[in-house]
Motif scaffolding. Structure first.
Motif, PDB file in Angstrom:
ATOM      1  N   LEU A  98      38.107  14.680  21.466  1.00 55.21           N
ATOM      2  CA  LEU A  98      37.374  15.563  20.556  1.00 55.21           C
ATOM      3  C   LEU A  98      38.029  16.943  20.476  1.00 55.21           C
ATOM      4  N   MET A  99      38.495  17.461  21.605  1.00 48.02           N
ATOM      5  CA  MET A  99      39.163  18.768  21.585  1.00 48.02           C
ATOM      6  C   MET A  99      40.425  18.735  20.716  1.00 48.02           C
ATOM      7  N   GLN A 100      41.197  17.656  20.869  1.00 52.51           N
ATOM      8  CA  GLN A 100      42.465  17.545  20.137  1.00 52.51           C
ATOM      9  C   GLN A 100      42.250  17.464  18.620  1.00 52.51           C
ATOM     10  N   THR A 101      41.052  17.088  18.212  1.00 54.81           N
ATOM     11  CA  THR A 101      40.695  17.051  16.789  1.00 54.81           C
ATOM     12  C   THR A 101      40.933  18.406  16.120  1.00 54.81           C
ATOM     13  N   ALA A 102      40.821  19.480  16.888  1.00 53.54           N
ATOM     14  CA  ALA A 102      41.075  20.825  16.346  1.00 53.54           C
ATOM     15  C   ALA A 102      42.446  20.917  15.689  1.00 53.54           C
ATOM     16  N   CYS A 103      43.427  20.218  16.238  1.00 53.24           N
ATOM     17  CA  CYS A 103      44.793  20.316  15.708  1.00 53.24           C
ATOM     18  C   CYS A 103      44.922  19.673  14.333  1.00 53.24           C
ATOM     19  N   TYR A 104      44.229  18.578  14.119  1.00 53.26           N
ATOM     20  CA  TYR A 104      44.470  17.793  12.906  1.00 53.26           C
ATOM     21  C   TYR A 104      43.399  17.970  11.844  1.00 53.26           C
ATOM     22  N   ALA A 105      42.186  18.322  12.240  1.00 58.08           N
ATOM     23  CA  ALA A 105      41.106  18.497  11.261  1.00 58.08           C
ATOM     24  C   ALA A 105      40.518  19.903  11.298  1.00 58.08           C
ATOM     25  N   GLY A 106      41.034  20.766  12.149  1.00 63.14           N
ATOM     26  CA  GLY A 106      40.560  22.142  12.214  1.00 63.14           C
ATOM     27  C   GLY A 106      39.561  22.363  13.339  1.00 63.14           C
ATOM     28  N   VAL A 107      39.458  23.597  13.775  1.00 62.50           N
ATOM     29  CA  VAL A 107      38.564  23.948  14.877  1.00 62.50           C
ATOM     30  C   VAL A 107      37.097  23.615  14.552  1.00 62.50           C
ATOM     31  N   PRO A 108      36.588  23.907  13.354  1.00 60.69           N
ATOM     32  CA  PRO A 108      35.168  23.597  13.112  1.00 60.69           C
ATOM     33  C   PRO A 108      34.854  22.105  13.260  1.00 60.69           C
ATOM     34  N   ALA A 109      35.780  21.220  12.897  1.00 62.75           N
ATOM     35  CA  ALA A 109      35.555  19.783  13.083  1.00 62.75           C
ATOM     36  C   ALA A 109      35.429  19.452  14.565  1.00 62.75           C
ATOM     37  N   ALA A 110      36.252  20.082  15.399  1.00 66.21           N
ATOM     38  CA  ALA A 110      36.192  19.813  16.838  1.00 66.21           C
ATOM     39  C   ALA A 110      34.907  20.360  17.445  1.00 66.21           C
ATOM     40  N   VAL A 111      34.508  21.562  17.054  1.00 66.30           N
ATOM     41  CA  VAL A 111      33.269  22.151  17.589  1.00 66.30           C
ATOM     42  C   VAL A 111      32.073  21.284  17.194  1.00 66.30           C
ATOM     43  N   ASN A 112      32.055  20.874  15.941  1.00 65.28           N
ATOM     44  CA  ASN A 112      30.998  20.010  15.430  1.00 65.28           C
ATOM     45  C   ASN A 112      30.919  18.700  16.224  1.00 65.28           C
ATOM     46  N   ALA A 113      32.067  18.117  16.505  1.00 62.70           N
ATOM     47  CA  ALA A 113      32.107  16.858  17.262  1.00 62.70           C
ATOM     48  C   ALA A 113      31.664  17.085  18.704  1.00 62.70           C
TER      49      ALA A 113
ATOM     50  N   GLU F  27      25.579  29.971  22.896  1.00 59.88           N
ATOM     51  CA  GLU F  27      24.722  28.930  23.453  1.00 59.88           C
ATOM     52  C   GLU F  27      24.987  27.533  22.877  1.00 59.88           C
ATOM     53  N   LEU F  28      26.137  27.318  22.245  1.00 63.06           N
ATOM     54  CA  LEU F  28      26.425  26.002  21.685  1.00 63.06           C
ATOM     55  C   LEU F  28      26.460  24.924  22.766  1.00 63.06           C
ATOM     56  N   PRO F  29      25.899  23.720  22.455  1.00 69.19           N
ATOM     57  CA  PRO F  29      26.037  22.607  23.405  1.00 69.19           C
ATOM     58  C   PRO F  29      27.508  22.334  23.751  1.00 69.19           C
ATOM     59  N   ALA F  30      28.390  22.503  22.753  1.00 67.71           N
ATOM     60  CA  ALA F  30      29.819  22.266  22.984  1.00 67.71           C
ATOM     61  C   ALA F  30      30.371  23.153  24.094  1.00 67.71           C
ATOM     62  N   GLN F  31      29.797  24.330  24.265  1.00 62.79           N
ATOM     63  CA  GLN F  31      30.323  25.247  25.280  1.00 62.79           C
ATOM     64  C   GLN F  31      29.975  24.810  26.694  1.00 62.79           C
ATOM     65  N   ARG F  32      28.839  24.149  26.833  1.00 63.73           N
ATOM     66  CA  ARG F  32      28.526  23.583  28.154  1.00 63.73           C
ATOM     67  C   ARG F  32      29.385  22.346  28.422  1.00 63.73           C
ATOM     68  N   LEU F  33      29.671  21.577  27.356  1.00 63.47           N
ATOM     69  CA  LEU F  33      30.424  20.324  27.522  1.00 63.47           C
ATOM     70  C   LEU F  33      31.909  20.579  27.774  1.00 63.47           C
ATOM     71  N   ALA F  34      32.478  21.536  27.055  1.00 60.58           N
ATOM     72  CA  ALA F  34      33.930  21.758  27.128  1.00 60.58           C
ATOM     73  C   ALA F  34      34.209  23.257  27.118  1.00 60.58           C
ATOM     74  N   PRO F  35      33.818  23.962  28.189  1.00 59.78           N
ATOM     75  CA  PRO F  35      33.922  25.427  28.180  1.00 59.78           C
ATOM     76  C   PRO F  35      35.352  25.922  27.976  1.00 59.78           C
ATOM     77  N   GLU F  36      36.351  25.209  28.503  1.00 57.39           N
ATOM     78  CA  GLU F  36      37.739  25.669  28.362  1.00 57.39           C
ATOM     79  C   GLU F  36      38.213  25.613  26.910  1.00 57.39           C
ATOM     80  N   PHE F  37      37.575  24.779  26.083  1.00 54.69           N
ATOM     81  CA  PHE F  37      37.970  24.685  24.671  1.00 54.69           C
ATOM     82  C   PHE F  37      37.875  26.042  23.978  1.00 54.69           C
ATOM     83  N   PHE F  38      36.830  26.796  24.300  1.00 58.61           N
ATOM     84  CA  PHE F  38      36.602  28.046  23.588  1.00 58.61           C
ATOM     85  C   PHE F  38      37.579  29.135  24.010  1.00 58.61           C
TER      86      PHE F  38
END
Lengths: 122, 122, 122, 122, 122, 122
Positions: A98-113, F27-38
């Motif tokens: 899901l993190m790597q999705t940022a590279c190919y579909a953009g950061v908002p797609a990865a955050v959303n996922a 407070e995004l759920p994504a931040q608890r799941l993958a904090p290093e992503f941000f």
């Protein structure tokens, strides 16, 4: 010669590997509106494609998770993340996809996922 | 403390596994227009994401192929199919990934991906 | 009370700022197939939206370039990059807009946009 | 009980209405790479969906043209425009469908579709 | 010579056929934020495009439903499904349009559309 | 030679201009799941791209708002509309950017963006 019942049987075999014998998404409004649609999906998605040889189910699951994340299909993403865990793919591997999705579909797609995944992977 | 040169070194290590020491897409018009862009991409796509632990490069490659097919990014798809072959993923496995795209992004996305792949996988 | 001729006149005024008095895209196959479509576009895109107050034409041009890059609409992107140059936006500014597209629509969208732009911005 | 051969037969019946007995897209690179894919497509797209009752083939054709235009799938759009003409839908009706795409998918999607259509509808 | 008031009148005529004299989406937050936007939409979507000759309103409605389903625009999809019912298109026909979306935009797009439709078509 | 800490420092400088010293989306759920992503996003989106010369932050903000509206990324859109207001871009300018989205991504994209914006811009 394979018949439609065979497609359904083959498809249900894949569905059972991913989600057990309980059919996935059992309570969707779409299922009350168009119940026969989900029989067709089991036949062609799981009976025709997922049950083909040449690619293992684990790889099919990872690729599906990757595509659903890129396309922003969060309902199916949640279902397939649960299926991936049932196949033995780890929580950590799925977060990387899901993190790597940022590279190919953009950061908002990865955050959303990742937001959608938090429900399933916590 | 890792510095940007390290990101670049790490990223180039991944790039070399995928495409050898020759940089991929060397003659793109974009590279003449914005040469520094491709240094940034090596740093963040390959140095920040692909070189992370927890997911093997083979799985990252399959997921990337799957996403590029779903998103209709045929130029990058061709490059990553070539990279996947270099990693030892088979032609047959890649064709399955592209065919299965029909389920999640529609038949035209799969046909488009298979058309692009024919150049690389024949 | 403004009439459709006024919409057309107003729209043509914006078109002239962007591309001079020569209509843009004059030889598109679409124009032979559906000539009246382009009159409607001039009326509603340029006569209704671009000619509204509250946002300067320079900002409208930058935002349009950004959207066309994100959506992968390369033909219109080329036309609007040329228009942006005519408004005095610099080549360097436009390259930055296209590079930054990588963050929000993914790297392949940015590469695709930069490739298309190379024709116009070299 | 319907078998897969029946799906194929039913699918080919729809294909014949749209494009005659010559299979559509016969020379695509994708067909040399993954010939079995197109058999599957005939079964599920045309055998499972298009041959269902409750919606006439003419409406299915118009809706398909509309979707392909909105999604920017120009190769399939050309094929389905030709199919629509074979069903008796007029050139003028098809141009209207493509023009109206501007409202829901944006002007560039409509221009792109009209450009692709010019080959088929002139 | 047609003026903007005429565009508005013509547009409102189409709107009334689809949704009665009550304007659709009357309580959207967007309408409080940008009330003039909806006047422009009535003029160009319904006054310029939908009111053109050469394609009947029923076909325009089906094509719009098909495009909104393919693009994942569920709010507008619900509104246009209600409009389609008002034009006499049947619930069964609309379900077929949404199911067939699986072929061209993928299964998740169809499920998403059918879920949204369940509110309107039950 | 710039190191990753520098990327982070530079990125945080841009983030502070947009949203103050409080990190956005805390407070995004994504931040608890993958904090290093941000942390990675701060480095590459804001440290690598937004902090480059040749394009002012105001133009970068407008282009980002335009792209997020076109791509339907409403969560990020809300965050960047708030950031744009902090940079001194007016509510009226932002509404124009969102309205104009109708031309390039379709009316539903613009309505969707205006609905999301109503929370932030009222």
């Amino acid at each position: 010669m394979t018949n439609e019942t065979d497609l359904l049987t083959r498809g249900r075999g894949v569905v059972a590997k991913l989600w057990g014998t309980r059919a996935a998404g059992q309570e969707l409004p779409a299922q009350r509106l168009a119940p026969e649609f989900f029989g067709l999906v089991t036949q062609f998605v799981f009976g025709m494609f997922w049950s083909r040889p040449n690619l293992d189910v684990r790889s099919r699951s990872l690729c599906t998770v990757a595509q659903l994340a890129a396309l922003g299909r969060t309902d199916e993403l949640k279902a397939h993340l649960a299926g991936a865990l049932n196949l033995g793919i780890t929580r950590e591997e799925l977060i990387e996809v899901l993190m790597q999705t940022a590279c190919y579909a953009g950061v908002p797609a990865a955050v959303n996922a990742l937001n959608a995944a938090a429900d399933v992977l916590r």
